[in-house]
Design a protein around this motif. Structure first.
Motif, mmCIF file in Angstrom:
data_model
loop_
_atom_site.group_PDB
_atom_site.id
_atom_site.type_symbol
_atom_site.label_atom_id
_atom_site.label_comp_id
_atom_site.label_asym_id
_atom_site.label_seq_id
_atom_site.Cartn_x
_atom_site.Cartn_y
_atom_site.Cartn_z
ATOM 1 N N PHE A 56 0.672 -1.173 -0.002
ATOM 2 C CA PHE A 56 -0.065 0.013 -0.134
ATOM 3 C C PHE A 56 1.077 1.298 0.065
ATOM 4 C CE2 PHE A 56 -3.242 2.460 2.769
ATOM 5 C CZ PHE A 56 -3.649 3.248 1.613
ATOM 6 N N GLN A 144 -6.216 -4.781 -0.280
ATOM 7 C CA GLN A 144 -5.531 -4.987 0.962
ATOM 8 C C GLN A 144 -6.703 -5.500 2.160
ATOM 9 O OE1 GLN A 144 -2.477 -3.948 2.301
ATOM 10 N NE2 GLN A 144 -1.942 -4.100 0.111
ATOM 11 N N ARG A 146 -8.832 -5.858 5.768
ATOM 12 C CA ARG A 146 -9.219 -4.825 6.484
ATOM 13 C C ARG A 146 -9.220 -5.662 8.024
ATOM 14 N NH1 ARG A 146 -9.074 -2.161 2.618
ATOM 15 N NH2 ARG A 146 -10.501 -0.731 1.877
ATOM 16 N N ALA A 147 -8.864 -4.597 8.945
ATOM 17 C CA ALA A 147 -8.485 -5.303 10.581
ATOM 18 C C ALA A 147 -9.997 -5.361 11.420
ATOM 19 C CB ALA A 147 -7.645 -4.339 11.293
ATOM 20 N N SER A 149 -11.852 -6.450 14.739
ATOM 21 C CA SER A 149 -11.595 -7.396 16.113
ATOM 22 C C SER A 149 -12.769 -8.486 16.486
ATOM 23 C CB SER A 149 -11.640 -6.370 17.425
ATOM 24 O OG SER A 149 -10.847 -5.202 17.141
ATOM 25 N N GLN A 163 -18.057 -7.713 15.007
ATOM 26 C CA GLN A 163 -19.061 -6.737 15.040
ATOM 27 C C GLN A 163 -18.419 -5.557 14.132
ATOM 28 O OE1 GLN A 163 -20.074 -5.586 18.913
ATOM 29 N NE2 GLN A 163 -21.510 -7.531 18.885
ATOM 30 N N LYS A 165 -18.882 -1.893 12.133
ATOM 31 C CA LYS A 165 -19.587 -0.701 11.573
ATOM 32 C C LYS A 165 -19.521 -0.427 9.997
ATOM 33 C CE LYS A 165 -19.870 4.177 12.562
ATOM 34 N NZ LYS A 165 -20.629 4.725 13.771
ATOM 35 N N ALA A 171 -14.858 1.839 1.069
ATOM 36 C CA ALA A 171 -14.856 0.818 0.118
ATOM 37 C C ALA A 171 -15.107 -0.457 0.812
ATOM 38 C CB ALA A 171 -13.467 0.842 -0.672
ATOM 39 N N GLY A 172 -14.478 -0.810 1.857
ATOM 40 C CA GLY A 172 -14.531 -2.085 2.488
ATOM 41 C C GLY A 172 -15.989 -2.382 3.047
ATOM 42 N N SER A 173 -16.681 -1.289 3.513
ATOM 43 C CA SER A 173 -17.824 -1.432 4.187
ATOM 44 C C SER A 173 -18.625 -1.767 2.965
ATOM 45 C CB SER A 173 -18.364 -0.141 4.824
ATOM 46 O OG SER A 173 -17.425 0.256 5.589
HETATM 47 C C1 LIG Z 1 -6.664 -2.869 15.162
HETATM 48 C C2 LIG Z 1 -7.929 -2.552 14.495
HETATM 49 C C3 LIG Z 1 -9.001 -3.229 14.941
HETATM 50 C C4 LIG Z 1 -10.408 -2.774 14.261
HETATM 51 N N1 LIG Z 1 -11.575 -3.722 14.455
HETATM 52 C C5 LIG Z 1 -12.517 -3.034 14.119
HETATM 53 C C6 LIG Z 1 -13.810 -3.759 14.545
HETATM 54 O O1 LIG Z 1 -13.800 -4.480 15.306
HETATM 55 N N2 LIG Z 1 -14.941 -3.372 13.843
HETATM 56 C C7 LIG Z 1 -14.962 -2.281 12.808
HETATM 57 O O2 LIG Z 1 -16.199 -1.733 12.552
HETATM 58 N N3 LIG Z 1 -13.759 -1.683 12.559
HETATM 59 C C8 LIG Z 1 -12.703 -2.172 13.146
HETATM 60 N N4 LIG Z 1 -11.373 -1.542 12.492
HETATM 61 C C9 LIG Z 1 -11.510 -0.284 11.431
HETATM 62 C C10 LIG Z 1 -11.522 -1.402 10.078
HETATM 63 O O3 LIG Z 1 -10.344 -1.968 9.856
HETATM 64 C C11 LIG Z 1 -11.408 -0.388 8.868
HETATM 65 O O4 LIG Z 1 -10.531 1.054 8.999
HETATM 66 C C12 LIG Z 1 -12.998 0.568 8.887
HETATM 67 O O5 LIG Z 1 -13.981 -0.503 8.956
HETATM 68 C C13 LIG Z 1 -13.122 1.356 7.617
HETATM 69 O O6 LIG Z 1 -14.082 1.013 6.673
HETATM 70 P P1 LIG Z 1 -13.606 0.599 5.294
HETATM 71 O O7 LIG Z 1 -12.854 -0.654 5.176
HETATM 72 O O8 LIG Z 1 -15.335 0.433 4.813
HETATM 73 O O9 LIG Z 1 -13.180 2.049 4.855
HETATM 74 P P2 LIG Z 1 -12.065 2.190 3.491
HETATM 75 O O10 LIG Z 1 -12.075 3.488 3.186
HETATM 76 O O11 LIG Z 1 -12.387 1.087 2.582
HETATM 77 O O12 LIG Z 1 -10.734 1.720 4.209
HETATM 78 C C14 LIG Z 1 -10.059 2.175 5.301
HETATM 79 C C15 LIG Z 1 -8.917 1.593 5.966
HETATM 80 O O13 LIG Z 1 -8.297 0.850 4.910
HETATM 81 C C16 LIG Z 1 -7.138 1.429 4.578
HETATM 82 N N5 LIG Z 1 -7.267 1.542 3.112
HETATM 83 C C17 LIG Z 1 -8.001 2.018 2.384
HETATM 84 N N6 LIG Z 1 -7.606 1.824 0.917
HETATM 85 C C18 LIG Z 1 -6.484 0.920 1.084
HETATM 86 C C19 LIG Z 1 -5.610 0.567 0.041
HETATM 87 N N7 LIG Z 1 -5.935 0.743 -1.114
HETATM 88 N N8 LIG Z 1 -4.665 -0.225 0.323
HETATM 89 C C20 LIG Z 1 -4.321 -0.247 1.463
HETATM 90 N N9 LIG Z 1 -5.134 0.002 2.689
HETATM 91 C C21 LIG Z 1 -6.074 0.741 2.364
HETATM 92 C C22 LIG Z 1 -6.961 2.799 5.037
HETATM 93 O O14 LIG Z 1 -5.675 3.247 5.424
HETATM 94 C C23 LIG Z 1 -8.001 2.672 6.377
HETATM 95 O O15 LIG Z 1 -7.191 2.110 7.305
HETATM 96 C C24 LIG Z 1 -10.198 -1.765 13.293
HETATM 97 C C25 LIG Z 1 -8.938 -1.236 12.873
HETATM 98 C C26 LIG Z 1 -7.881 -1.741 13.565
HETATM 99 C C27 LIG Z 1 -6.547 -0.901 13.119
#
Ligand SMILES: Cc1cc2nc3c(=O)[nH]c(=O)nc-3n(C[C@H](O)[C@H](O)[C@H](O)COP(=O)(O)OP(=O)(O)OC[C@H]3O[C@@H](n4cnc5c(N)ncnc54)[C@H](O)[C@@H]3O)c2cc1C
Ligand code: FES
Length: 332
Positions: A56, A144, A146-147, A149, A163, A165, A171-173
């Motif tokens: 990334f 990539q 997503r983390a 818990s 769980q 959100k 994008a992941g959501s």
């Molecule tokens: C240790 C930890 C534990 C977590 N536990 C939970 C949980 O239990 N429940 C929960 O709802 N959320 C949790 N999260 C948050 C979760 O990982 C996502 O960041 C959050 O759901 C964002 O939503 P998204 O994927 O839709 O957002 P997106 O915008 O799709 O992605 C957000 C995250 O992904 C990274 N990202 C985006 N695009 C890329 C790419 N192309 N390449 C690499 N990385 C990219 C960003 O840096 C950002 O961290 C946790 C995060 C961490 C660090």
């Protein structure tokens, strides 16, 4: 397969189709990290010999200064051959359970609040994890992982629940929102150091902001079930914006007669309906107002959005809570 040597530590490990951080943890090495997602910068190392590439490129935890100094992020760096790297190892990151990859079947999905859903993943092979840890989940179409818990680790490690959100515009959501029963996923874990310390002699305080509920619920459930925690008081604070963010308390651990086995304190930060007699305000302020000088008598666990976790950390330092008593994840 690349051979990675950590300068002046005597540690070497192999890395194949993996990042340097994750390969080190699989080898049982105490490589510092937190988010595993390129955001916190805790896994930074200096490359002395060899070549790596970042999965990334635009990672938030990787600066222009790092690039000039040949510093890379362990959670993003993939070796192109043998390498020698430099960093300070730390035993607190040595994994109690070594992470591994497995396939998983999405078995069920439930609504917890208007925007948090709980996903049950049946693993292809049972794997253990500690309450409060997280996994990296590969979502279809995402480059990539997503983390997330775990909220529960059931059936001897065969069923991991999360769980999550659903973030507007994430994008992941949006991929997650479209997944239903029967979907195939792969995951990697367990990771994280913010897990229950059942041997710690203090009362247990868990503080969850939004989806930070997931690991806090896992910790409460494990503490209630663990005889080593039998004499401790367990309290869970949950910060929500409004009523739509509250959940059915039936998901908390209960006595056979329905009495909660822990003290549950919800707090609303934005809109509270007429007649709401519970706590109002920012979560760290509510916790401080309620527990004040007693905070230092607790083992404190917290998780949630970065702003909430940082405010909690600052407040706890000011209240004299030792860093060894704080265990947290920022949902970066
Ligand atoms: C240790 C930890 C534990 C977590 N536990 C939970 C949980 O239990 N429940 C929960 O709802 N959320 C949790 N999260 C948050 C979760 O990982 C996502 O960041 C959050 O759901 C964002 O939503 P998204 O994927 O839709 O957002 P997106 O915008 O799709 O992605 C957000 C995250 O992904 C990274 N990202 C985006 N695009 C890329 C790419 N192309 N390449 C690499 N990385 C990219 C960003 O840096 C950002 O961290 C946790 C995060 C961490 C660090
Ligand atoms: S663990 Fe690598 S940037 Fe956070």
């Amino acid at each position: 397969m690349a051979r990675i040597e950590i300068d002046r530590s005597g540690e070497t490990f192999t890395c194949e189709d993996d990042t340097i951080l994750r390969a080190a943890l699989r080898a049982g090495i105490g490589f510092p990290y937190a988010c595993n997602s390129g955001s916190c910068g805790n896994c930074r190392f200096t490359l002395i010999e060899g070549e790596v590439e970042h999965g990334f490129g635009k990672a938030a935890g990787w600066s222009e200064r790092d690039i000039r100094r040949n510093r890379w992020l362990g959670c993003q760096a993939i070796p192109r051959g043998d390498c020698r790297i430099k960093l300070r190892l730390d035993d607190q990151y040595r994994p109690a359970i070594r992470p591994a990859k497995t396939g998983a079947l999405l078995e069920s999905v439930r609504e917890i609040t208007h925007d948090i859903r709980e996903y049950d993943l049946r693993l292809d092979r049972a794997m253990d994890a500690l309450a409060g840890q997280y996994a990296l989940v590969d979502l279809p179409g995402m480059t990539q992982p997503r983390a997330y818990s775990m909220s529960a680790i059931g059936e001897g490690g065969a069923l991991w629940s999360f769980q999550i959100k659903l973030m507007p515009g994430g994008a992941g959501s949006s991929v997650l929102a479209g997944l239903s029963h029967g979907a195939r996923l792969s995951l990697d874990g367990p990771f994280g150091t913010a897990h229950l310390r059942p041997e710690a002699p203090r009362d247990i305080l868990c503080v969850a902001g939004g989806s930070g509920l997931s690991p806090m619920l896992a910790i409460c459930r494990a503490a209630v079930a663990d005889p080593r925690c039998g004499a401790r008081n367990i309290t869970l604070y949950y910060g929500a914006r409004g009523m739509a963010d509250l959940f059915d308390t039936a998901i908390l651990p209960h006595e056979a007669d329905g009495t909660p086995k822990l003290r549950f304190v919800p707090a609303l930060s934005e809109s509270a309906p007429e007649g709401w007699t519970g706590r109002r305000g920012m979560l760290h302020e509510v916790v401080e107002a309620d527990l004040g000088a007693d905070l230092a008598r607790h083992e404190v666990y917290f998780a949630g959005p970065p702003a909430m976790a940082e405010a909690m950390e600052r407040m706890l330092y000011q209240r004299g809570v030792a860093p060894e008593q704080m265990h947290f994840d920022k949902f970066l």
